[in-house]
Write a protein that holds these residues in place. Structure first.
Motif, PDB file in Angstrom:
ATOM      1  N   GLY A  29       0.772   0.752  -5.267  1.00 40.05           N
ATOM      2  CA  GLY A  29      -0.214  -0.369  -5.081  1.00 40.05           C
ATOM      3  C   GLY A  29      -1.698   0.392  -5.056  1.00 40.05           C
ATOM      4  O   GLY A  29      -2.665  -0.136  -5.693  1.00 40.05           O
ATOM      5  N   PRO A  40      10.777  -1.991  -2.493  1.00 41.24           N
ATOM      6  CA  PRO A  40      11.978  -2.301  -2.349  1.00 41.24           C
ATOM      7  C   PRO A  40      12.124  -3.684  -1.820  1.00 41.24           C
ATOM      8  O   PRO A  40      13.239  -4.190  -1.682  1.00 41.24           O
ATOM      9  N   TRP A  41      10.983  -4.266  -1.486  1.00 40.13           N
ATOM     10  CA  TRP A  41      11.064  -5.797  -0.926  1.00 40.13           C
ATOM     11  C   TRP A  41      10.258  -6.622  -2.166  1.00 40.13           C
ATOM     12  O   TRP A  41      10.408  -7.602  -1.842  1.00 40.13           O
ATOM     13  N   GLY A  54      15.930   7.551   2.926  1.00 42.67           N
ATOM     14  CA  GLY A  54      14.853   6.348   2.417  1.00 42.67           C
ATOM     15  C   GLY A  54      15.688   5.470   1.571  1.00 42.67           C
ATOM     16  O   GLY A  54      16.800   5.412   1.503  1.00 42.67           O
ATOM     17  N   MET A  55      14.662   4.761   0.922  1.00 43.06           N
ATOM     18  CA  MET A  55      15.253   3.821   0.053  1.00 43.06           C
ATOM     19  C   MET A  55      14.314   3.700  -1.333  1.00 43.06           C
ATOM     20  O   MET A  55      13.213   3.664  -1.217  1.00 43.06           O
ATOM     21  N   TYR A  56      15.002   3.573  -2.590  1.00 46.10           N
ATOM     22  CA  TYR A  56      14.288   3.248  -3.534  1.00 46.10           C
ATOM     23  C   TYR A  56      15.059   2.207  -4.590  1.00 46.10           C
ATOM     24  O   TYR A  56      16.014   2.013  -4.293  1.00 46.10           O
ATOM     25  N   ALA A  85       0.675  -1.300   0.101  1.00 43.96           N
ATOM     26  CA  ALA A  85      -0.087   0.035  -0.207  1.00 43.96           C
ATOM     27  C   ALA A  85       0.969   1.446   0.039  1.00 43.96           C
ATOM     28  O   ALA A  85       0.781   2.193   0.783  1.00 43.96           O
ATOM     29  N   ALA A 140       3.587  -4.957  -6.025  1.00 40.61           N
ATOM     30  CA  ALA A 140       4.059  -3.493  -5.956  1.00 40.61           C
ATOM     31  C   ALA A 140       4.364  -3.437  -4.437  1.00 40.61           C
ATOM     32  O   ALA A 140       4.319  -2.268  -3.943  1.00 40.61           O
ATOM     33  N   ILE A 179      19.093   6.359  -0.115  1.00 40.51           N
ATOM     34  CA  ILE A 179      18.934   7.895  -0.791  1.00 40.51           C
ATOM     35  C   ILE A 179      18.822   8.725   0.418  1.00 40.51           C
ATOM     36  O   ILE A 179      17.867   8.611   1.199  1.00 40.51           O
ATOM     37  N   TYR A 212      19.320  18.869  -6.211  1.00 38.45           N
ATOM     38  CA  TYR A 212      17.743  19.140  -6.414  1.00 38.45           C
ATOM     39  C   TYR A 212      17.396  19.683  -5.144  1.00 38.45           C
ATOM     40  O   TYR A 212      17.799  19.317  -3.916  1.00 38.45           O
ATOM     41  N   HIS A 269      11.465   7.921  -9.742  1.00 40.10           N
ATOM     42  CA  HIS A 269      10.710   8.256 -10.649  1.00 40.10           C
ATOM     43  C   HIS A 269       9.010   7.886 -10.170  1.00 40.10           C
ATOM     44  O   HIS A 269       8.337   8.451 -10.799  1.00 40.10           O
ATOM     45  N   GLY A 270       9.227   7.066  -9.324  1.00 38.78           N
ATOM     46  CA  GLY A 270       7.756   6.451  -9.322  1.00 38.78           C
ATOM     47  C   GLY A 270       6.542   7.204  -8.612  1.00 38.78           C
ATOM     48  O   GLY A 270       5.326   7.118  -9.256  1.00 38.78           O
ATOM     49  N   GLU A 285      -0.850  -4.895   3.013  1.00 36.10           N
ATOM     50  CA  GLU A 285       0.324  -4.293   3.208  1.00 36.10           C
ATOM     51  C   GLU A 285       0.872  -4.982   4.503  1.00 36.10           C
ATOM     52  O   GLU A 285       0.285  -4.927   5.649  1.00 36.10           O
ATOM     53  N   LYS A 286       1.985  -4.913   4.703  1.00 32.89           N
ATOM     54  CA  LYS A 286       2.915  -5.423   5.756  1.00 32.89           C
ATOM     55  C   LYS A 286       2.825  -4.473   6.861  1.00 32.89           C
ATOM     56  O   LYS A 286       2.929  -4.944   8.110  1.00 32.89           O
ATOM     57  N   ASP A 287       2.910  -3.572   6.585  1.00 33.95           N
ATOM     58  CA  ASP A 287       3.089  -2.412   7.783  1.00 33.95           C
ATOM     59  C   ASP A 287       1.629  -1.999   8.274  1.00 33.95           C
ATOM     60  O   ASP A 287       0.625  -2.637   7.975  1.00 33.95           O
TER      61      ASP A 287
HETATM   62  C1  LIG Z   1      14.378   9.929  -0.859  1.00 37.89           C
HETATM   63  C2  LIG Z   1      13.289   9.615  -2.052  1.00 37.89           C
HETATM   64  C3  LIG Z   1      13.143  10.460  -2.860  1.00 37.89           C
HETATM   65  C4  LIG Z   1      12.097  10.284  -4.161  1.00 37.89           C
HETATM   66  N1  LIG Z   1      11.981  11.372  -4.750  1.00 37.89           N
HETATM   67  C5  LIG Z   1      10.993  11.428  -5.810  1.00 37.89           C
HETATM   68  C6  LIG Z   1      10.556  12.438  -6.651  1.00 37.89           C
HETATM   69  O1  LIG Z   1      10.897  13.561  -6.268  1.00 37.89           O
HETATM   70  N2  LIG Z   1       9.524  12.127  -7.394  1.00 37.89           N
HETATM   71  C7  LIG Z   1       9.186  10.999  -7.760  1.00 37.89           C
HETATM   72  O2  LIG Z   1       8.449  10.735  -8.801  1.00 37.89           O
HETATM   73  N3  LIG Z   1       9.651   9.644  -7.077  1.00 37.89           N
HETATM   74  C8  LIG Z   1      10.407  10.226  -6.057  1.00 37.89           C
HETATM   75  N4  LIG Z   1      10.962   8.890  -5.357  1.00 37.89           N
HETATM   76  C9  LIG Z   1      10.377   7.601  -5.865  1.00 37.89           C
HETATM   77  C10 LIG Z   1       9.146   7.343  -5.556  1.00 37.89           C
HETATM   78  O3  LIG Z   1       9.090   7.769  -3.983  1.00 37.89           O
HETATM   79  C11 LIG Z   1       8.938   5.831  -5.360  1.00 37.89           C
HETATM   80  O4  LIG Z   1       9.244   5.365  -6.769  1.00 37.89           O
HETATM   81  C12 LIG Z   1       7.727   5.309  -5.016  1.00 37.89           C
HETATM   82  O5  LIG Z   1       7.223   5.792  -3.916  1.00 37.89           O
HETATM   83  C13 LIG Z   1       7.479   3.765  -5.112  1.00 37.89           C
HETATM   84  O6  LIG Z   1       6.231   3.382  -4.529  1.00 37.89           O
HETATM   85  P1  LIG Z   1       6.082   2.027  -4.359  1.00 37.89           P
HETATM   86  O7  LIG Z   1       4.339   2.080  -3.656  1.00 37.89           O
HETATM   87  O8  LIG Z   1       6.255   1.080  -5.522  1.00 37.89           O
HETATM   88  O9  LIG Z   1       6.852   1.284  -3.117  1.00 37.89           O
HETATM   89  P2  LIG Z   1       6.850   1.503  -1.708  1.00 37.89           P
HETATM   90  O10 LIG Z   1       6.160   2.953  -1.257  1.00 37.89           O
HETATM   91  O11 LIG Z   1       8.054   1.153  -1.001  1.00 37.89           O
HETATM   92  O12 LIG Z   1       5.545   0.573  -1.171  1.00 37.89           O
HETATM   93  C14 LIG Z   1       5.787  -0.797  -1.364  1.00 37.89           C
HETATM   94  C15 LIG Z   1       4.828  -1.225  -0.018  1.00 37.89           C
HETATM   95  O13 LIG Z   1       4.731  -2.583  -0.160  1.00 37.89           O
HETATM   96  C16 LIG Z   1       4.799  -3.013   1.167  1.00 37.89           C
HETATM   97  N5  LIG Z   1       5.480  -4.695   1.337  1.00 37.89           N
HETATM   98  C17 LIG Z   1       6.413  -4.742   1.000  1.00 37.89           C
HETATM   99  N6  LIG Z   1       6.435  -6.413   0.860  1.00 37.89           N
HETATM  100  C18 LIG Z   1       5.359  -6.577   1.275  1.00 37.89           C
HETATM  101  C19 LIG Z   1       4.713  -8.045   1.449  1.00 37.89           C
HETATM  102  N7  LIG Z   1       5.442  -8.975   1.313  1.00 37.89           N
HETATM  103  N8  LIG Z   1       3.625  -8.007   1.948  1.00 37.89           N
HETATM  104  C20 LIG Z   1       2.833  -6.948   2.113  1.00 37.89           C
HETATM  105  N9  LIG Z   1       3.202  -5.768   1.988  1.00 37.89           N
HETATM  106  C21 LIG Z   1       4.406  -5.583   1.570  1.00 37.89           C
HETATM  107  C22 LIG Z   1       5.655  -2.076   2.066  1.00 37.89           C
HETATM  108  O14 LIG Z   1       5.643  -2.158   3.431  1.00 37.89           O
HETATM  109  C23 LIG Z   1       5.497  -0.933   1.195  1.00 37.89           C
HETATM  110  O15 LIG Z   1       4.538  -0.122   2.130  1.00 37.89           O
HETATM  111  C24 LIG Z   1      11.668   9.221  -4.140  1.00 37.89           C
HETATM  112  C25 LIG Z   1      12.221   8.199  -3.470  1.00 37.89           C
HETATM  113  C26 LIG Z   1      12.975   8.279  -2.246  1.00 37.89           C
HETATM  114  C27 LIG Z   1      13.351   7.236  -1.476  1.00 37.89           C
END
Ligand SMILES: Cc1cc2nc3c(=O)[nH]c(=O)nc-3n(C[C@H](O)[C@H](O)[C@H](O)COP(=O)(O)OP(=O)(O)OC[C@H]3O[C@@H](n4cnc5c(N)ncnc54)[C@H](O)[C@@H]3O)c2cc1C
Length: 413
Positions: free
Chosen positions: A16, A223-224, A335-337, A12, A220, A245, A271, A365-366, A35-37
């Motif tokens: 997601g 990083p996991w 954070g991490m991406y 989430a 979705a 990051i 930036y 980018h996400g 969502e695991k959290d």
């Molecule tokens: C410092 C930083 C700066 C950034 N700046 C920008 C920016 O300026 N512009 C931009 O467009 N993007 C930016 N990004 C990138 C962007 O934030 C990410 O690409 C985007 O948030 C990814 O979203 P996500 O939902 O894929 O991943 P996440 O937000 O990591 O969500 C994944 C979720 O899955 C859950 N999960 C994982 N494994 C499981 C499991 N087995 N069961 C249940 N739940 C699980 C996790 O707990 C987590 O909540 C930045 C990222 C960072 C870290």
């Protein structure tokens, strides 16, 4: 009777919940987000700088960014929430390229063809618009901070409709919109396994051993994501690395005048963008060297920024705003991406295992792309489309593509 779903979304974060919402907007599918959290935005999303910029090397990425940003700009319409928590901040996105005076005009022409409005600013126009910003084109000494005689003469590109938005508030809005559309979002549930028969996905099993049958499962997991991939026997020829990051927060001194844009300062390798209505600046790096620290365990990594990172970024900020002190109290976090080492672009869509979909590897980018990525996946699964759907061909980011060829592999791909 055992519960079943049509679609299970793992995670989430912004991705997601965007996928779930885009599916729910056009279908009556039974969608479950796990969502695991205990809260939304616990991964990359909560740490995001959430800069909404359009310019990318590939036209398809510009289109995806444009379509995503349109949703954020029209957030109340998109979410159908009368009073959403998140609000698009229309700060503009300024690209400062330094001594390359041809780039801005060339990009302005290209972006106009993709319906992205920009201005090219010379030094006078830059000063009128952002009075405190130093137009210098010479790279600062970010190690020792040795001063140089600043020189203007650059041509800078301003994305008129770029900006930023609060990432956590936006995801909370999406959660509310999803729940209104009858999406079930469950917290504190870890997906341990994607279940399959000999040919296709059949559902998931949680870490508590509960099975949820479903013909579609979407990874979705940010990083996991590799943990989900690792237990499946699916060809996946991509290297996705969770990467640490660093980001800083600094208070804006009173003599630095507003407005301050979102700025991609290629000269100083930083930036920055305003925060809290300009009371603070969010400050990060655009340098490839700051995207190399692989996180071995996404559940446990160094959250505090490094001192040399702080020093270098503050010197670069001081170069742009000469009255901004380059010493003093700085807050920050890490954070991490997930970086796709092959071509820095995400992987979106079907895999060789029928029913198993991915939306992973988004690097930096996400956030901006998420509404458009949700649209791509929702079109793929339902075959239905809406007026505001992205028209980028789904194959562009597909798992079976050939890696894209890039001039530089970095967050500014
Ligand atoms: C410092 C930083 C700066 C950034 N700046 C920008 C920016 O300026 N512009 C931009 O467009 N993007 C930016 N990004 C990138 C962007 O934030 C990410 O690409 C985007 O948030 C990814 O979203 P996500 O939902 O894929 O991943 P996440 O937000 O990591 O969500 C994944 C979720 O899955 C859950 N999960 C994982 N494994 C499981 C499991 N087995 N069961 C249940 N739940 C699980 C996790 O707990 C987590 O909540 C930045 C990222 C960072 C870290």
């Amino acid at each position: 009777m055992k519960e079943t779903a049509d679609v299970v979304v793992i995670g989430a974060g912004i991705m997601g919940l965007s996928i779930a919402y885009q599916l729910a907007r056009r279908s009556r599918l039974n969608i479950v987000v796990l969502e695991k959290d205990e809260r939304v935005a616990a991964g990359s999303t909560g740490a995001s700088s959430s800069i909404l910029r359009h310019r990318y090397s590939f036209d398809e990425m510009v289109q995806l960014a444009r379509d995503g940003i349109t949703s954020y700009r029209e957030w109340s319409r998109f979410t159908r929430l009368a009073r959403p928590r998140a609000e698009f901040r229309h700060a503009g996105v300024l690209w400062m390229l330094g001594e390359d005076t041809a780039w801005a005009d060339k990009e302005q022409h290209r972006l106009a063809e993709l319906e992205v409005e920009t201005s090219v600013l010379d030094d006078t126009a830059l000063r009128q618009r952002f009075p405190s910003l130093n137009a210098c084109v010479i790279a600062p000494d970010v190690v020792a901070g040795k001063a140089h005689l600043c020189r203007g003469g650059g041509r800078h590109l301003l994305e008129i409709d770029g900006g930023y938005i609060d990432p956590v508030a936006a995801v909370e809005d999406l959660l509310e919109a999803c729940q209104r559309e009858s999406v079930a979002v469950r917290f504190g549930v870890t997906v341990a396994k994607v279940l399959t028969d000999d040919e296709k996905v059949t559902g998931i099993a949680t870490a508590d051993g509960v099975e949820l049958p479903a013909p579609w499962v979407i990874n979705a997991a940010g990083p996991w994501c590799n943990r989900i991939l690792a237990q499946l026997d699916v060809p996946f020829p991509w290297t996705l690395t969770p990467t640490r990051i660093q980001v800083l927060y600094v208070d804006r001194p009173h003599d630095v005048q507003l407005p301050v844009p979102v700025c991609l300062d290629m000269v100083g390798g930083i930036y920055f963008r305003p925060q809290n209505r300009g009371a603070q600046i969010v400050l990060g790096s655009t340098l490839i060297d700051d995207e190399r620290e692989v996180v071995e365990n996404p559940d446990n990594f160094q959250r505090k920024p490094d001192t040399d990172f702080e020093t270098a970024r503050l010197h670069a900020l001081h170069h742009r705003f000469p009255t901004w002190p380059y010493r003093g109290k700085v807050r920050g976090y890490c954070g991490m991406y997930t970086v796709n080492q092959e071509d820095f672009h995400p992987l979106v869509g079907a895999t060789a295992l029928p029913g198993f979909i991915v939306a992973i590897g988004f690097s930096g980018h996400g956030f901006k792309l998420a509404p458009a990525i949700g649209s791509l996946i929702a079109q793929l699964l339902t075959g239905g489309s809406l007026g505001d759907d992205t028209r980028v061909p789904p194959g562009f980011l597909s798992v079976d593509r050939t890696p894209l060829t890039l001039a530089t592999k970095s967050v500014l791909a």
